[in-house]
Design a protein around this motif. Sequence first.
Motif, PDB file in Angstrom:
ATOM      1  N   THR A 147     -35.540 106.845  65.579  1.00 29.56           N
ATOM      2  CA  THR A 147     -35.528 109.007  66.290  1.00 29.56           C
ATOM      3  C   THR A 147     -35.828 109.004  67.475  1.00 29.56           C
ATOM      4  N   THR A 150     -32.618 109.544  69.250  1.00 24.02           N
ATOM      5  CA  THR A 150     -31.700 110.800  69.046  1.00 24.02           C
ATOM      6  C   THR A 150     -31.774 111.363  69.384  1.00 24.02           C
ATOM      7  N   HIS A 151     -33.109 112.177  69.483  1.00 29.38           N
ATOM      8  CA  HIS A 151     -33.209 113.318  70.323  1.00 29.38           C
ATOM      9  C   HIS A 151     -32.812 113.017  71.522  1.00 29.38           C
ATOM     10  N   TYR A 200     -27.306 113.289  63.006  1.00 27.62           N
ATOM     11  CA  TYR A 200     -27.921 113.975  62.609  1.00 27.62           C
ATOM     12  C   TYR A 200     -29.062 114.973  62.374  1.00 27.62           C
ATOM     13  N   VAL A 204     -31.817 112.939  60.550  1.00 31.57           N
ATOM     14  CA  VAL A 204     -32.320 112.684  61.250  1.00 31.57           C
ATOM     15  C   VAL A 204     -33.397 113.810  61.083  1.00 31.57           C
ATOM     16  N   LYS A 209     -33.830 107.904  58.600  1.00 35.38           N
ATOM     17  CA  LYS A 209     -33.758 107.064  60.130  1.00 35.38           C
ATOM     18  C   LYS A 209     -32.114 107.390  60.290  1.00 35.38           C
TER      19      LYS A 209
END
Lengths: 214, 10
Positions: A147, A150-151, A200, A204, A209
């Motif tokens: 995660t 992805t941020h 995303y 997310v 996930k």
Amino acid sequence: MNLFRLVADLSHLASIFILLHKIQTTRSCRGISIKTQLLYVLVFVTRYLDLFTGDFVSIYNSVMKLFFIGSSCYIIYLMRIKYKPTNDPSIDTFRLEYILGPTAVLALIFNYKFTFLEVLWAFSIYLEAVAILPQLFMLQRTGEAETITTHYLAALGIYRGLYIPNWIYRYFTEGGAIDPIAVVAGIVQTALYVDFFYVYFTKVLQGQKFELPA
Amino acid sequence: DGDGHSHDEL
């Protein structure tokens, strides 16, 4: 300077801090493409040579440039030396020559002036547009991401996305001024994030996930 | 530099 660009630059800064935080807290660079990070070093070094030529813009501008060069080199140090065992080259397989060759040729053809600095500047703009490809390719291969990673990508994508309203704003407030090299490359760069942002937002940010459909 | 490409962005 306008609000779009300021928030964009802050988002760019945030992305670097998120990446550093990920590497330091997990003591691992798993899931991060060192090829993309190396390309960013090249992007910053070739673009910010004007730090040494006396083309001063502002303190803000110079400090940010030094920060981007310094932090990108530090990330390479972390990946190549400090946390080297956590770096898995077998999944970071995008061929860099597919990026470096075409961007170098583009820079030689499309630049504002055929001088050393201007060609390198154009090269850095084209290179930045596609520097994220090894990272996205790696994501595609593994089909999932932590995660925090992805941020990091989201912050980078927001940075690029916000440069577009910044150019529109500048066009109307600066008498029709437009920087076609930066704008075209910037639009291409932002478009590369579209697929990522779809997953995303739908996964997310809903607490799931990051996983790509098999 | 007058031609609109002052490279003032990051």
